[in-house]
Design a protein around this motif. Structure first.
Motif, PDB file in Angstrom:
ATOM      1  N   VAL A 105       0.835  -1.204   0.000  1.00  0.00           N
ATOM      2  CA  VAL A 105       0.000   0.000   0.000  1.00  0.00           C
ATOM      3  C   VAL A 105       0.870   1.253   0.000  1.00  0.00           C
ATOM      4  N   GLN A 106       1.985   1.233   0.711  1.00  0.00           N
ATOM      5  CA  GLN A 106       2.888   2.388   0.684  1.00  0.00           C
ATOM      6  C   GLN A 106       3.429   2.622  -0.730  1.00  0.00           C
ATOM      7  N   LEU A 107       3.744   1.548  -1.442  1.00  0.00           N
ATOM      8  CA  LEU A 107       4.203   1.704  -2.823  1.00  0.00           C
ATOM      9  C   LEU A 107       3.098   2.286  -3.705  1.00  0.00           C
ATOM     10  N   LEU A 108       1.854   1.878  -3.476  1.00  0.00           N
ATOM     11  CA  LEU A 108       0.742   2.453  -4.229  1.00  0.00           C
ATOM     12  C   LEU A 108       0.569   3.931  -3.896  1.00  0.00           C
ATOM     13  N   LEU A 109       0.739   4.290  -2.632  1.00  0.00           N
ATOM     14  CA  LEU A 109       0.649   5.707  -2.249  1.00  0.00           C
ATOM     15  C   LEU A 109       1.688   6.549  -2.971  1.00  0.00           C
ATOM     16  N   LEU A 110       2.871   5.996  -3.181  1.00  0.00           N
ATOM     17  CA  LEU A 110       3.938   6.742  -3.845  1.00  0.00           C
ATOM     18  C   LEU A 110       3.773   6.771  -5.363  1.00  0.00           C
ATOM     19  N   ASP A 111       3.378   5.654  -5.941  1.00  0.00           N
ATOM     20  CA  ASP A 111       3.408   5.524  -7.401  1.00  0.00           C
ATOM     21  C   ASP A 111       2.045   5.671  -8.073  1.00  0.00           C
ATOM     22  N   HIS A 112       0.970   5.434  -7.337  1.00  0.00           N
ATOM     23  CA  HIS A 112      -0.371   5.479  -7.944  1.00  0.00           C
ATOM     24  C   HIS A 112      -1.391   6.120  -6.999  1.00  0.00           C
ATOM     25  N   PRO A 113      -1.099   7.298  -6.473  1.00  0.00           N
ATOM     26  CA  PRO A 113      -2.037   7.917  -5.528  1.00  0.00           C
ATOM     27  C   PRO A 113      -3.390   8.219  -6.151  1.00  0.00           C
ATOM     28  N   ASP A 114      -3.427   8.362  -7.467  1.00  0.00           N
ATOM     29  CA  ASP A 114      -4.684   8.639  -8.151  1.00  0.00           C
ATOM     30  C   ASP A 114      -5.662   7.482  -8.082  1.00  0.00           C
ATOM     31  N   ARG A 115      -5.185   6.287  -7.698  1.00  0.00           N
ATOM     32  CA  ARG A 115      -6.063   5.117  -7.634  1.00  0.00           C
ATOM     33  C   ARG A 115      -6.623   4.887  -6.225  1.00  0.00           C
ATOM     34  N   LEU A 116      -6.179   5.686  -5.259  1.00  0.00           N
ATOM     35  CA  LEU A 116      -6.552   5.468  -3.869  1.00  0.00           C
ATOM     36  C   LEU A 116      -7.437   6.599  -3.349  1.00  0.00           C
ATOM     37  N   LEU A 117      -8.584   6.231  -2.747  1.00  0.00           N
ATOM     38  CA  LEU A 117      -9.415   7.198  -2.039  1.00  0.00           C
ATOM     39  C   LEU A 117      -8.841   7.470  -0.654  1.00  0.00           C
ATOM     40  N   THR A 118      -8.545   6.407   0.068  1.00  0.00           N
ATOM     41  CA  THR A 118      -7.837   6.477   1.349  1.00  0.00           C
ATOM     42  C   THR A 118      -6.967   5.231   1.436  1.00  0.00           C
ATOM     43  N   ALA A 119      -6.084   5.226   2.431  1.00  0.00           N
ATOM     44  CA  ALA A 119      -5.277   4.042   2.723  1.00  0.00           C
ATOM     45  C   ALA A 119      -5.309   3.780   4.218  1.00  0.00           C
ATOM     46  N   THR A 120      -5.302   2.508   4.557  1.00  0.00           N
ATOM     47  CA  THR A 120      -5.133   2.079   5.941  1.00  0.00           C
ATOM     48  C   THR A 120      -4.076   0.992   5.962  1.00  0.00           C
ATOM     49  N   VAL A 121      -3.124   1.084   6.877  1.00  0.00           N
ATOM     50  CA  VAL A 121      -2.104   0.054   7.010  1.00  0.00           C
ATOM     51  C   VAL A 121      -2.041  -0.380   8.473  1.00  0.00           C
ATOM     52  N   LEU A 122      -1.790  -1.648   8.696  1.00  0.00           N
ATOM     53  CA  LEU A 122      -1.702  -2.176  10.044  1.00  0.00           C
ATOM     54  C   LEU A 122      -0.630  -3.251  10.124  1.00  0.00           C
ATOM     55  N   CYS A 123      -0.010  -3.335  11.289  1.00  0.00           N
ATOM     56  CA  CYS A 123       1.016  -4.359  11.542  1.00  0.00           C
ATOM     57  C   CYS A 123       2.124  -4.296  10.498  1.00  0.00           C
ATOM     58  N   THR A 124       2.566  -3.087  10.179  1.00  0.00           N
ATOM     59  CA  THR A 124       3.565  -2.929   9.129  1.00  0.00           C
ATOM     60  C   THR A 124       4.625  -1.928   9.573  1.00  0.00           C
ATOM     61  N   ALA A 125       5.623  -1.750   8.716  1.00  0.00           N
ATOM     62  CA  ALA A 125       6.715  -0.816   8.982  1.00  0.00           C
ATOM     63  C   ALA A 125       6.886   0.097   7.781  1.00  0.00           C
ATOM     64  N   ALA A 126       7.471   1.245   8.002  1.00  0.00           N
ATOM     65  CA  ALA A 126       7.716   2.188   6.909  1.00  0.00           C
ATOM     66  C   ALA A 126       8.709   1.608   5.916  1.00  0.00           C
ATOM     67  N   LEU A 127       8.564   1.980   4.660  1.00  0.00           N
ATOM     68  CA  LEU A 127       9.553   1.599   3.654  1.00  0.00           C
ATOM     69  C   LEU A 127      10.942   2.015   4.126  1.00  0.00           C
ATOM     70  N   GLY A 128      11.872   1.104   4.035  1.00  0.00           N
ATOM     71  CA  GLY A 128      13.239   1.398   4.440  1.00  0.00           C
ATOM     72  C   GLY A 128      13.515   1.302   5.916  1.00  0.00           C
ATOM     73  N   ALA A 129      12.498   0.996   6.719  1.00  0.00           N
ATOM     74  CA  ALA A 129      12.671   1.030   8.171  1.00  0.00           C
ATOM     75  C   ALA A 129      13.594  -0.069   8.681  1.00  0.00           C
ATOM     76  N   TYR A 130      13.666  -1.180   7.965  1.00  0.00           N
ATOM     77  CA  TYR A 130      14.464  -2.293   8.484  1.00  0.00           C
ATOM     78  C   TYR A 130      15.960  -1.998   8.459  1.00  0.00           C
ATOM     79  N   GLY A 131      16.349  -0.939   7.804  1.00  0.00           N
ATOM     80  CA  GLY A 131      17.750  -0.536   7.849  1.00  0.00           C
ATOM     81  C   GLY A 131      18.055   0.468   8.940  1.00  0.00           C
ATOM     82  N   ASP A 132      17.049   0.838   9.731  1.00  0.00           N
ATOM     83  CA  ASP A 132      17.211   1.849  10.776  1.00  0.00           C
ATOM     84  C   ASP A 132      17.599   1.160  12.087  1.00  0.00           C
ATOM     85  N   PRO A 133      18.792   1.383  12.607  1.00  0.00           N
ATOM     86  CA  PRO A 133      19.222   0.713  13.845  1.00  0.00           C
ATOM     87  C   PRO A 133      18.436   1.154  15.069  1.00  0.00           C
TER      88      PRO A 133
END
Length: 282
Positions: A105-133
């Motif tokens: 869903v985060q990738l859709l928010l970045l690349d295809h926001p025109d296709r989304l009315l709203t977004a909800t995400v749960l039990c997830t992490a931000a893009l790139g977060a796994y590299g954050d110590p």
């Protein structure tokens, strides 16, 4: 069945809403999980307002199993979500993603926001977060169990493994219904027509996911549901994501882990419906 690539089809299902013109809502499940992992009780609640669509990712459920012959990256699965919308003739939808589904869903928010009315995400992490110590990783007990994904097991052994997986994912903040999760996995096996463990997404490429800095430009209203007992993406992951998003806000479901058990279905449904209602198109 939805064509998404040469020789690759996805199983998808529509749960009708209260009216033929009800706003569509697409459910995007997590890694290695069939769309049947969305509980029927949650579908029923969401269908009180929405035309609800769920589907099986590649290499899960009734969709095509082709990873060994045609490997793909996690980011390719975001395109699959759009293909499902296209197949149902949906131009714009509310989209809900859990775990890896939240990554998509985060990738859709970045690349295809025109296709989304709203977004909800749960039990997830931000893009790139796994590299954050500064942010925690998954529970070591889960990491050990994930090392057994592709071990050979008979049907009974596979069902027992999956129930144990759900037990760890559920966490200790809410009651764990072992019989209920076993029944779910029995339905998934019957739906899939196979009992081997779907583990393709654990091997899928992760290139192109380090895009956390771009989230600040997101303008689509996005709800982040925090599961405080989540052993995969524990706090403060959800707060980090909500702050990173240009249009993000945070709601906590007390006691929730990385599983949609009966205790959390109603608060999750209420949060999603309040969000989609607030930002319904005029």
């Amino acid at each position: 069945m939805v064509d998404v690539a040469p020789g690759v089809q996805l199983w998808a299902e529509e749960i009708p809403g209260p009216t033929p013109d009800a706003e569509p809502l697409l459910l995007v499940m997590g890694a290695n999980a069939s769309g049947l992992a969305w509980p029927d009780a949650l579908l029923d609640r969401l269908a009180e307002r929405h035309r609800v669509i769920r589907y099986d990712h590649r290499d899960t459920g009734r969709s095509t199993y082709a990873f060994d012959d045609a490997p793909y990256a996690v980011r390719d699965l975001a395109g699959d979500a759009l293909a499902v919308l296209d197949a149902f003739g949906i131009e714009r939808a509310h989209v809900v993603g859990m775990s890896m589904g939240g990554t998509l869903v985060q990738l859709l928010l970045l690349d295809h926001p025109d296709r989304l009315l709203t977004a909800t995400v749960l039990c997830t992490a931000a893009l790139g977060a796994y590299g954050d110590p500064e942010l925690p990783g998954p529970d070591p007990a889960l990491l050990r169990l994930w090392g057994e994904f592709t071990d050979d097991r008979d049907l009974e052994g596979e069902l027992a493994w999956r129930v144990e997986h759900w037990r760890l994912l559920n966490g200790t903040g809410t009651p764990f219904d072992a019989a209920g999760f076993r029944a779910l996995e029995e339905r998934v096996v019957a739906h899939s027509g196979r009992a081997d463990n779907p583990a393709a997404h654990a091997a899928a490429g992760t290139e192109g996911l380090d895009r956390g800095a771009e989230l600040a430009g997101v303008a689509v209203p996005t709800l982040v549901i925090e599961a405080p007992e989540d052993p995969v993406n524990p706090p403060p992951h959800s707060g980090h994501l909500a702050r990173a998003l240009g249009a993000g806000r945070l709601v906590r479901v007390q006691g929730m882990g990385h599983a949609l058990n009966p205790t959390v279905v109603e608060p999750v449904a209420a949060a999603v419906l309040a969000h989609t209602r607030e930002y319904a198109p005029l």
